[in-house]
Design a protein around this motif. Structure first.
Motif, PDB file in Angstrom:
ATOM      1  N   ILE A 145      61.115 108.884  -9.015  1.00 15.32           N
ATOM      2  CA  ILE A 145      59.711 108.662  -9.342  1.00 15.32           C
ATOM      3  C   ILE A 145      58.957 108.117  -8.135  1.00 15.32           C
ATOM      4  O   ILE A 145      57.840 108.536  -7.827  1.00 15.32           O
ATOM      5  CB  ILE A 145      59.578 107.699 -10.539  1.00 15.32           C
ATOM      6  CG1 ILE A 145      60.159 108.335 -11.798  1.00 15.32           C
ATOM      7  CG2 ILE A 145      58.126 107.291 -10.752  1.00 15.32           C
ATOM      8  CD1 ILE A 145      59.430 109.560 -12.272  1.00 15.32           C
ATOM      9  N   LEU A 146      59.567 107.168  -7.429  1.00 16.25           N
ATOM     10  CA  LEU A 146      58.930 106.598  -6.246  1.00 16.25           C
ATOM     11  C   LEU A 146      58.743 107.666  -5.175  1.00 16.25           C
ATOM     12  O   LEU A 146      57.686 107.723  -4.530  1.00 16.25           O
ATOM     13  CB  LEU A 146      59.767 105.431  -5.705  1.00 16.25           C
ATOM     14  CG  LEU A 146      59.231 104.727  -4.456  1.00 16.25           C
ATOM     15  CD1 LEU A 146      57.792 104.255  -4.672  1.00 16.25           C
ATOM     16  CD2 LEU A 146      60.138 103.551  -4.084  1.00 16.25           C
ATOM     17  N   ARG A 147      59.744 108.501  -4.979  1.00 18.04           N
ATOM     18  CA  ARG A 147      59.622 109.596  -4.002  1.00 18.04           C
ATOM     19  C   ARG A 147      58.504 110.551  -4.398  1.00 18.04           C
ATOM     20  O   ARG A 147      57.779 111.068  -3.541  1.00 18.04           O
ATOM     21  CB  ARG A 147      60.945 110.356  -3.906  1.00 18.04           C
ATOM     22  CG  ARG A 147      62.073 109.578  -3.239  1.00 18.04           C
ATOM     23  CD  ARG A 147      63.367 110.342  -3.355  1.00 18.04           C
ATOM     24  NE  ARG A 147      64.496 109.625  -2.748  1.00 18.04           N
ATOM     25  CZ  ARG A 147      65.745 109.749  -3.172  1.00 18.04           C
ATOM     26  NH1 ARG A 147      66.039 110.553  -4.188  1.00 18.04           N
ATOM     27  NH2 ARG A 147      66.717 109.066  -2.583  1.00 18.04           N
ATOM     28  N   GLN A 148      58.365 110.793  -5.699  1.00 21.60           N
ATOM     29  CA  GLN A 148      57.321 111.681  -6.197  1.00 21.60           C
ATOM     30  C   GLN A 148      55.937 111.062  -6.024  1.00 21.60           C
ATOM     31  O   GLN A 148      54.953 111.759  -5.742  1.00 21.60           O
ATOM     32  CB  GLN A 148      57.578 111.973  -7.677  1.00 21.60           C
ATOM     33  CG  GLN A 148      56.511 112.832  -8.340  1.00 21.60           C
ATOM     34  CD  GLN A 148      56.720 112.923  -9.848  1.00 21.60           C
ATOM     35  OE1 GLN A 148      57.743 112.489 -10.372  1.00 21.60           O
ATOM     36  NE2 GLN A 148      55.743 113.475 -10.544  1.00 21.60           N
ATOM     37  N   LEU A 149      55.846 109.762  -6.196  1.00 21.93           N
ATOM     38  CA  LEU A 149      54.566 109.074  -6.146  1.00 21.93           C
ATOM     39  C   LEU A 149      54.078 108.830  -4.718  1.00 21.93           C
ATOM     40  O   LEU A 149      52.873 108.703  -4.470  1.00 21.93           O
ATOM     41  CB  LEU A 149      54.688 107.741  -6.887  1.00 21.93           C
ATOM     42  CG  LEU A 149      53.420 107.080  -7.401  1.00 21.93           C
ATOM     43  CD1 LEU A 149      52.686 107.997  -8.376  1.00 21.93           C
ATOM     44  CD2 LEU A 149      53.753 105.762  -8.075  1.00 21.93           C
ATOM     45  N   LEU A 150      55.001 108.762  -3.779  1.00 23.99           N
ATOM     46  CA  LEU A 150      54.646 108.407  -2.402  1.00 23.99           C
ATOM     47  C   LEU A 150      53.618 109.355  -1.779  1.00 23.99           C
ATOM     48  O   LEU A 150      52.633 108.876  -1.187  1.00 23.99           O
ATOM     49  CB  LEU A 150      55.909 108.326  -1.538  1.00 23.99           C
ATOM     50  CG  LEU A 150      55.690 107.900  -0.085  1.00 23.99           C
ATOM     51  CD1 LEU A 150      54.992 106.548   0.001  1.00 23.99           C
ATOM     52  CD2 LEU A 150      57.028 107.854   0.667  1.00 23.99           C
ATOM     53  N   PRO A 151      53.775 110.690  -1.860  1.00 25.37           N
ATOM     54  CA  PRO A 151      52.754 111.570  -1.274  1.00 25.37           C
ATOM     55  C   PRO A 151      51.377 111.370  -1.883  1.00 25.37           C
ATOM     56  O   PRO A 151      50.359 111.473  -1.190  1.00 25.37           O
ATOM     57  CB  PRO A 151      53.295 112.977  -1.568  1.00 25.37           C
ATOM     58  CG  PRO A 151      54.755 112.798  -1.771  1.00 25.37           C
ATOM     59  CD  PRO A 151      54.904 111.462  -2.424  1.00 25.37           C
ATOM     60  N   PHE A 152      51.329 111.079  -3.188  1.00 23.97           N
ATOM     61  CA  PHE A 152      50.069 110.805  -3.873  1.00 23.97           C
ATOM     62  C   PHE A 152      49.405 109.569  -3.271  1.00 23.97           C
ATOM     63  O   PHE A 152      48.212 109.568  -2.952  1.00 23.97           O
ATOM     64  CB  PHE A 152      50.355 110.599  -5.362  1.00 23.97           C
ATOM     65  CG  PHE A 152      49.183 110.105  -6.167  1.00 23.97           C
ATOM     66  CD1 PHE A 152      48.176 110.962  -6.554  1.00 23.97           C
ATOM     67  CD2 PHE A 152      49.102 108.768  -6.555  1.00 23.97           C
ATOM     68  CE1 PHE A 152      47.104 110.502  -7.317  1.00 23.97           C
ATOM     69  CE2 PHE A 152      48.037 108.306  -7.302  1.00 23.97           C
ATOM     70  CZ  PHE A 152      47.035 109.172  -7.686  1.00 23.97           C
ATOM     71  N   ALA A 153      50.198 108.499  -3.088  1.00 25.05           N
ATOM     72  CA  ALA A 153      49.668 107.260  -2.510  1.00 25.05           C
ATOM     73  C   ALA A 153      49.248 107.469  -1.063  1.00 25.05           C
ATOM     74  O   ALA A 153      48.204 106.963  -0.626  1.00 25.05           O
ATOM     75  CB  ALA A 153      50.715 106.153  -2.607  1.00 25.05           C
ATOM     76  N   GLU A 154      50.044 108.198  -0.318  1.00 22.50           N
ATOM     77  CA  GLU A 154      49.711 108.436   1.095  1.00 22.50           C
ATOM     78  C   GLU A 154      48.433 109.240   1.236  1.00 22.50           C
ATOM     79  O   GLU A 154      47.638 108.995   2.153  1.00 22.50           O
ATOM     80  CB  GLU A 154      50.884 109.131   1.780  1.00 22.50           C
ATOM     81  CG  GLU A 154      52.097 108.223   1.974  1.00 22.50           C
ATOM     82  CD  GLU A 154      53.267 108.926   2.628  1.00 22.50           C
ATOM     83  OE1 GLU A 154      54.114 108.237   3.236  1.00 22.50           O
ATOM     84  OE2 GLU A 154      53.351 110.180   2.553  1.00 22.50           O
ATOM     85  N   ALA A 155      48.209 110.200   0.333  1.00 24.20           N
ATOM     86  CA  ALA A 155      46.974 110.986   0.381  1.00 24.20           C
ATOM     87  C   ALA A 155      45.756 110.110   0.133  1.00 24.20           C
ATOM     88  O   ALA A 155      44.675 110.361   0.671  1.00 24.20           O
ATOM     89  CB  ALA A 155      47.031 112.115  -0.644  1.00 24.20           C
ATOM     90  N   LEU A 156      45.953 109.067  -0.668  1.00 28.54           N
ATOM     91  CA  LEU A 156      44.861 108.134  -0.957  1.00 28.54           C
ATOM     92  C   LEU A 156      44.816 106.970   0.025  1.00 28.54           C
ATOM     93  O   LEU A 156      43.947 106.109  -0.079  1.00 28.54           O
ATOM     94  CB  LEU A 156      45.019 107.576  -2.377  1.00 28.54           C
ATOM     95  CG  LEU A 156      44.914 108.585  -3.523  1.00 28.54           C
ATOM     96  CD1 LEU A 156      45.211 107.908  -4.852  1.00 28.54           C
ATOM     97  CD2 LEU A 156      43.547 109.247  -3.554  1.00 28.54           C
ATOM     98  N   LYS A 157      45.795 106.950   0.948  1.00 26.68           N
ATOM     99  CA  LYS A 157      45.943 105.838   1.898  1.00 26.68           C
ATOM    100  C   LYS A 157      46.105 104.510   1.146  1.00 26.68           C
ATOM    101  O   LYS A 157      45.501 103.492   1.501  1.00 26.68           O
ATOM    102  CB  LYS A 157      44.763 105.777   2.865  1.00 26.68           C
ATOM    103  CG  LYS A 157      44.637 107.005   3.763  1.00 26.68           C
ATOM    104  CD  LYS A 157      43.448 106.894   4.704  1.00 26.68           C
ATOM    105  CE  LYS A 157      43.426 108.033   5.716  1.00 26.68           C
ATOM    106  NZ  LYS A 157      43.376 109.364   5.112  1.00 26.68           N
ATOM    107  N   ALA A 158      46.930 104.553   0.106  1.00 24.91           N
ATOM    108  CA  ALA A 158      47.118 103.395  -0.776  1.00 24.91           C
ATOM    109  C   ALA A 158      48.484 102.754  -0.554  1.00 24.91           C
ATOM    110  O   ALA A 158      49.483 103.433  -0.311  1.00 24.91           O
ATOM    111  CB  ALA A 158      46.972 103.813  -2.227  1.00 24.91           C
ATOM    112  N   HIS A 159      48.521 101.429  -0.645  1.00 25.51           N
ATOM    113  CA  HIS A 159      49.760 100.668  -0.629  1.00 25.51           C
ATOM    114  C   HIS A 159      50.414 100.753  -2.001  1.00 25.51           C
ATOM    115  O   HIS A 159      49.726 100.842  -3.022  1.00 25.51           O
ATOM    116  CB  HIS A 159      49.456  99.208  -0.284  1.00 25.51           C
ATOM    117  CG  HIS A 159      50.622  98.283  -0.434  1.00 25.51           C
ATOM    118  ND1 HIS A 159      51.625  98.190   0.508  1.00 25.51           N
ATOM    119  CD2 HIS A 159      50.951  97.417  -1.428  1.00 25.51           C
ATOM    120  CE1 HIS A 159      52.518  97.298   0.107  1.00 25.51           C
ATOM    121  NE2 HIS A 159      52.129  96.809  -1.065  1.00 25.51           N
TER     122      HIS A 159
END
Length: 280
Positions: free
Chosen positions: A171-185
């Protein structure tokens, strides 16, 4: 995330959530499919056909059609919020609301369903709860519940509620690109009754795997899970909460689903529910 499904009843709260979906799609480079569902039992067939003929240009059921009076409002909102570049398509369906949402999710290869929610009492609470909760529980992918009090998306700090177990790593691996696209921690948090040495070891392993990512790992011991989650989100300025809805067992499903329901209907920040099917 490339394709967002936005079910709408064109209410004020729904339009608020649409603006949120627009801004999210704009940042992610995603397209939006809007869906409006008319229940079959609203009026008799002849009255229903006359009503639709008066209010909508419909060639045949199940086809993509512009809504005669409402779709232009969605386009105007996109222009107003500088999101005209977001690709919008529209679906008008007749039938059970939840079932149609799930059918479109599958047929359109949707990555995330965005729903507007609001605190309500009486029959409104029953209706809203039934639709949103069923979608959260039965969707195959992500469902993002946007409270009426949520501000438009400037997602800078994302909170992921987990157990420090291997399935959650996916789940974390899946969520990481989403967060990176938003430049979110990302704050990764487990809340449990009592601390365990194994979690400390796993946290160390996860920290090593994501050494180059903007992620922090946390664990707290308390019985007040919902209160702790909301307090943590408030103190760490998290403006999106993500958690997993389980199917593994009745009690585990009940616990996490209850938490997702409480967060989705009472929090002031959007809640992203990730279905356990995604955990593999």
């Amino acid at each position: 995330m490339k394709k967002i499904l936005f079910p709408t009843d064109f209410s004020e709260n729904s339009l608020h959530a649409f603006v949120y979906a627009l801004q999210l799609a704009k940042k992610l480079g995603a397209e939006i499919v809007t869906l409006h569902v008319y229940p079959e039992e609203v009026v008799t067939y002849s009255e229903y056909a006359a009503f639709l003929a008066q209010n909508y240009n419909i060639a045949e059921w199940g086809e993509f059609e512009n809504y005669k009076s409402e779709v232009p409002k969605l386009k105007q909102l996109a222009e107003k919020h500088l999101a005209s570049a977001v690709n919008l398509s529209h679906v008008l369906e007749r039938g059970n609301v939840v079932q149609k949402i799930l059918e479109v999710e599958a047929s359109e290869n949707i990555d995330c369903i965005v729903l507007g929610t609001k605190g309500a009492t009486g029959l409104k609470a029953v209706f809203l709860g039934t639709v949103a909760e069923q979608v959260i529980n039965r969707a195959s992918g992500m469902v993002l519940a946007v409270p009426a009090s949520a501000s438009f998306p400037d997602v800078t700090n994302l909170l992921l509620l987990v157990k420090y177990e291997k399935p959650y790593l996916k789940i974390l691996r899946q969520l990481l690109p989403f967060a990176e696209a938003l430049k979110a921690h990302i704050d990764v948090l487990q809340i449990k009754d009592a601390p365990d040495r194994s979690e400390s070891r796993i946290i160390k392993e996860w920290s090593q795997e994501f050494a180059g990512a903007d992620i922090s790992f946390h664990m707290f011991a308390t019985n007040a899970v919902e209160e702790m989650a909301l307090d943590f989100a408030d103190s760490h300025h998290n403006n999106l909460i993500a958690l997993v809805v389980h199917e593994k067992s009745f009690f585990e499903k009940l616990f996490f689903f209850s938490l997702s329901r409480q967060l989705a209907f009472h929090a002031t920040v959007p809640v992203m529910a990730i279905h356990s099917k995604k955990m593999g």
